[in-house]
Design a protein around this motif. Structure first.
Motif, PDB file in Angstrom:
ATOM      1  N   UNK A 112       0.839  -1.205   0.000  1.00 53.13           N
ATOM      2  CA  UNK A 112       0.000   0.000   0.000  1.00 53.13           C
ATOM      3  C   UNK A 112       0.869   1.247   0.000  1.00 53.13           C
ATOM      4  N   UNK A 113       1.954   1.236   0.741  1.00 51.71           N
ATOM      5  CA  UNK A 113       2.872   2.376   0.732  1.00 51.71           C
ATOM      6  C   UNK A 113       3.452   2.601  -0.672  1.00 51.71           C
ATOM      7  N   UNK A 114       3.876   1.520  -1.303  1.00 57.60           N
ATOM      8  CA  UNK A 114       4.473   1.654  -2.633  1.00 57.60           C
ATOM      9  C   UNK A 114       3.456   2.160  -3.648  1.00 57.60           C
ATOM     10  N   UNK A 115       2.248   1.626  -3.621  1.00 60.18           N
ATOM     11  CA  UNK A 115       1.228   2.062  -4.564  1.00 60.18           C
ATOM     12  C   UNK A 115       0.832   3.514  -4.307  1.00 60.18           C
ATOM     13  N   UNK A 116       0.715   3.889  -3.036  1.00 59.76           N
ATOM     14  CA  UNK A 116       0.384   5.281  -2.707  1.00 59.76           C
ATOM     15  C   UNK A 116       1.445   6.228  -3.226  1.00 59.76           C
ATOM     16  N   UNK A 117       2.698   5.891  -3.010  1.00 62.67           N
ATOM     17  CA  UNK A 117       3.790   6.743  -3.487  1.00 62.67           C
ATOM     18  C   UNK A 117       3.759   6.885  -4.995  1.00 62.67           C
ATOM     19  N   UNK A 118       3.559   5.790  -5.696  1.00 66.41           N
ATOM     20  CA  UNK A 118       3.554   5.842  -7.158  1.00 66.41           C
ATOM     21  C   UNK A 118       2.346   6.614  -7.686  1.00 66.41           C
ATOM     22  N   UNK A 119       1.179   6.392  -7.100  1.00 61.44           N
ATOM     23  CA  UNK A 119      -0.020   7.066  -7.584  1.00 61.44           C
ATOM     24  C   UNK A 119       0.081   8.575  -7.401  1.00 61.44           C
ATOM     25  N   UNK A 120       0.567   9.009  -6.238  1.00 64.72           N
ATOM     26  CA  UNK A 120       0.631  10.448  -5.973  1.00 64.72           C
ATOM     27  C   UNK A 120       1.746  11.126  -6.761  1.00 64.72           C
ATOM     28  N   UNK A 131      -6.259  17.832 -14.182  1.00 67.81           N
ATOM     29  CA  UNK A 131      -7.466  18.611 -13.923  1.00 67.81           C
ATOM     30  C   UNK A 131      -8.161  18.093 -12.662  1.00 67.81           C
ATOM     31  N   UNK A 132      -9.281  18.717 -12.330  1.00 66.40           N
ATOM     32  CA  UNK A 132      -9.978  18.373 -11.091  1.00 66.40           C
ATOM     33  C   UNK A 132     -10.494  16.938 -11.115  1.00 66.40           C
ATOM     34  N   UNK A 133     -10.957  16.492 -12.255  1.00 62.71           N
ATOM     35  CA  UNK A 133     -11.477  15.127 -12.347  1.00 62.71           C
ATOM     36  C   UNK A 133     -10.359  14.107 -12.119  1.00 62.71           C
ATOM     37  N   UNK A 134      -9.216  14.350 -12.737  1.00 64.23           N
ATOM     38  CA  UNK A 134      -8.098  13.427 -12.584  1.00 64.23           C
ATOM     39  C   UNK A 134      -7.559  13.447 -11.151  1.00 64.23           C
ATOM     40  N   UNK A 135      -7.468  14.640 -10.560  1.00 60.71           N
ATOM     41  CA  UNK A 135      -7.001  14.724  -9.173  1.00 60.71           C
ATOM     42  C   UNK A 135      -7.960  14.013  -8.227  1.00 60.71           C
ATOM     43  N   UNK A 136      -9.261  14.197  -8.459  1.00 60.18           N
ATOM     44  CA  UNK A 136     -10.248  13.512  -7.620  1.00 60.18           C
ATOM     45  C   UNK A 136     -10.157  12.001  -7.794  1.00 60.18           C
ATOM     46  N   UNK A 137      -9.857  11.549  -9.008  1.00 63.15           N
ATOM     47  CA  UNK A 137      -9.714  10.120  -9.260  1.00 63.15           C
ATOM     48  C   UNK A 137      -8.532   9.557  -8.479  1.00 63.15           C
ATOM     49  N   UNK A 138      -7.410  10.291  -8.480  1.00 64.58           N
ATOM     50  CA  UNK A 138      -6.234   9.833  -7.743  1.00 64.58           C
ATOM     51  C   UNK A 138      -6.492   9.826  -6.242  1.00 64.58           C
ATOM     52  N   UNK A 139      -7.105  10.880  -5.728  1.00 66.22           N
ATOM     53  CA  UNK A 139      -7.394  10.923  -4.295  1.00 66.22           C
ATOM     54  C   UNK A 139      -8.343   9.797  -3.897  1.00 66.22           C
ATOM     55  N   UNK A 140      -9.344   9.567  -4.712  1.00 67.79           N
ATOM     56  CA  UNK A 140     -10.300   8.493  -4.418  1.00 67.79           C
ATOM     57  C   UNK A 140      -9.602   7.144  -4.383  1.00 67.79           C
ATOM     58  N   UNK A 141      -8.658   6.914  -5.302  1.00 65.21           N
ATOM     59  CA  UNK A 141      -7.968   5.626  -5.362  1.00 65.21           C
ATOM     60  C   UNK A 141      -7.043   5.434  -4.170  1.00 65.21           C
ATOM     61  N   UNK A 218      -5.158   1.740 -12.410  1.00 64.78           N
ATOM     62  CA  UNK A 218      -3.870   1.540 -13.089  1.00 64.78           C
ATOM     63  C   UNK A 218      -4.070   1.526 -14.600  1.00 64.78           C
ATOM     64  N   UNK A 219      -5.128   0.889 -15.058  1.00 62.67           N
ATOM     65  CA  UNK A 219      -5.410   0.860 -16.497  1.00 62.67           C
ATOM     66  C   UNK A 219      -5.731   2.267 -17.011  1.00 62.67           C
ATOM     67  N   UNK A 220      -6.524   3.038 -16.250  1.00 63.48           N
ATOM     68  CA  UNK A 220      -6.823   4.409 -16.673  1.00 63.48           C
ATOM     69  C   UNK A 220      -5.551   5.245 -16.722  1.00 63.48           C
ATOM     70  N   UNK A 230       5.904  -0.923 -18.673  1.00 56.46           N
ATOM     71  CA  UNK A 230       6.606  -1.621 -17.585  1.00 56.46           C
ATOM     72  C   UNK A 230       6.206  -1.099 -16.202  1.00 56.46           C
ATOM     73  N   UNK A 231       5.981   0.200 -16.094  1.00 57.31           N
ATOM     74  CA  UNK A 231       5.595   0.748 -14.794  1.00 57.31           C
ATOM     75  C   UNK A 231       4.202   0.268 -14.382  1.00 57.31           C
ATOM     76  N   UNK A 232       3.275   0.259 -15.324  1.00 60.06           N
ATOM     77  CA  UNK A 232       1.938  -0.262 -15.022  1.00 60.06           C
ATOM     78  C   UNK A 232       2.010  -1.731 -14.618  1.00 60.06           C
ATOM     79  N   UNK A 233       2.909  -2.477 -15.260  1.00 61.75           N
ATOM     80  CA  UNK A 233       3.085  -3.879 -14.893  1.00 61.75           C
ATOM     81  C   UNK A 233       3.609  -4.011 -13.469  1.00 61.75           C
ATOM     82  N   UNK A 234       4.546  -3.144 -13.083  1.00 57.07           N
ATOM     83  CA  UNK A 234       5.075  -3.189 -11.723  1.00 57.07           C
ATOM     84  C   UNK A 234       4.018  -2.806 -10.688  1.00 57.07           C
ATOM     85  N   UNK A 235       3.167  -1.854 -11.042  1.00 64.72           N
ATOM     86  CA  UNK A 235       2.086  -1.491 -10.131  1.00 64.72           C
ATOM     87  C   UNK A 235       1.114  -2.659  -9.948  1.00 64.72           C
TER      88      UNK A 235
END
Length: 352
Positions: A112-120, A131-141, A218-220, A230-235
């Motif tokens: 969870x720490x690794x995924x949080x770091x990569x997502x943010x 944009x606001x939609x993308x930021x909200x998507x990241x925060x929600x995830x 991750x797909x989005x 490769x990064x999406x694969x690692x996630x």
């Protein structure tokens, strides 16, 4: 003579890394004098008392009838070797389950720490602010990631949130479980998107349900160009590691020691403590009661400790400190998320 400068008073904060996990209450009494909190005396009181009463009965009959039916002195050491080996196997197996459970929980938290770091850090394109939609998507995830670790804890404790009604508390453990369930629901309301519905009543664990949404993010991110292949694969590997750790903890919880071994262990302990009465009654007399009580207290205590460590995800004081570990993870994730939302330079995101 000039006065020496005084140091400013140290500013104390209410938290620090691993604050809840490392926090310990000061011990008012030495451990040797503790008989309630964290001890197993209540669990072994009945078998120990039974051994003492049986020994008293044997000593009384031996002295009243003068039959001298005590066992040979070399019988007890031979049997004690077998009992010792069985107890060693019992406790080593149980502690291994405790250690493995803690290791898998740490693996889940690390994922969870690794995924949080990569997502943010990576959920944007170079030179383009999301944009606001993308930021909200990241925060929600990220909030879903944090909700996953609570789903792990609730699943291992069979606390299904809103889908299973709460029972009236009958014991202290039931009361604590009921309070914990009420707290879990409050945490889920805060972390899950509005309108989220669990399917535990259909047989689907909440963690697996949330992992689908993490995979979709991750797909989005890959489709938006945030993550190269490769990064999406690692996630995805990190997410798979998280689910795998969850499955391993579930295996520990759902796979108890074979009941045949547990039955035989209890029967051997009872027989050994009973034979002690026959082996000591002639030489020790009434002192046999004290000696048998002490030996049975030791043996049954070791077995009771193994029973507590067998499933380390509950509320016993000897179980894994899941609530503290998860609360520390929540603090870490919340701080990272707040710093990301305020545009802190901790992420070194610069837009030209």
């Amino acid at each position: 003579m000039p006065s020496r400068p005084t140091r400013p008073p140290l500013s104390r904060t209410t938290t620090h890394p691993l604050y809840h996990t490392a926090r310990k209450k000061p011990r008012r009494w030495p451990l040797v004098l503790r008989f309630i909190k964290g001890a197993i005396h209540a669990d072994i009181a009945i078998p120990v008392l039974t051994s003492a009463i049986f020994t008293a009965l044997i000593v009384y009959v031996n002295q009243a009838t003068h039959q001298h039916f005590s066992l040979p002195t070399n019988t007890i050491p031979s049997i004690s070797i077998v009992v010792g080996l069985m107890l060693v196997f019992r406790n080593s197996t149980s502690y291994d389950r405790f250690w493995q459970g803690n290791s898998h929980l740490t693996t889940a938290a690390t994922s969870i720490r690794n995924l949080t770091r990569s997502f943010l850090t990576c959920s944007h394109l170079a030179g383009k602010e999301p944009d606001d939609v993308e930021s909200a998507d990241t925060e929600r995830t990220v909030r879903l990631l944090l909700a996953i670790i609570y789903a792990v804890k609730n699943h291992l404790r069979a606390e299904w949130g809103e889908t299973i009604p709460l029972l009236l508390p009958k014991t202290e453990v039931d009361r604590r479980r009921r309070e914990s369930q009420s707290l879990q629901r409050a945490e889920y309301i805060d972390l899950l998107p509005p309108g989220t519905r669990g399917y535990e009543d259909h047989g689907l664990g909440l963690l697996l349900q949330l992992s689908v949404q993490i995979e979709a993010y991750i797909k989005r991110g890959h489709d938006r160009g945030w993550f190269h292949a490769p990064q999406a694969s690692q996630l995805t590997v990190q997410l798979n590691t998280l689910v795998d750790a969850y499955g391993s903890m579930e295996q520990i919880h759902l796979t108890p020691l074979p009941v045949a071994y547990l039955i035989h262990m209890r029967q051997v302990l009872a027989l050994f403590c009973g034979l002690l009465a026959f082996g000591l009654c002639d030489e020790m007399g009434w002192w046999s009661i004290l000696l048998v009580t002490f030996i049975s207290f030791t043996l049954y205590g070791i077995e009771a400790i193994g029973a507590q460590l067998e499933d380390p995800f509950g509320y016993d004081r000897n179980d894994i400190k899941m609530d503290a570990i998860i609360e520390d993870l929540r603090v870490e994730t919340t701080v990272l998320l707040e710093q990301w939302k305020t545009g802190s330079d901790i992420f070194e995101i610069k837009y030209n």
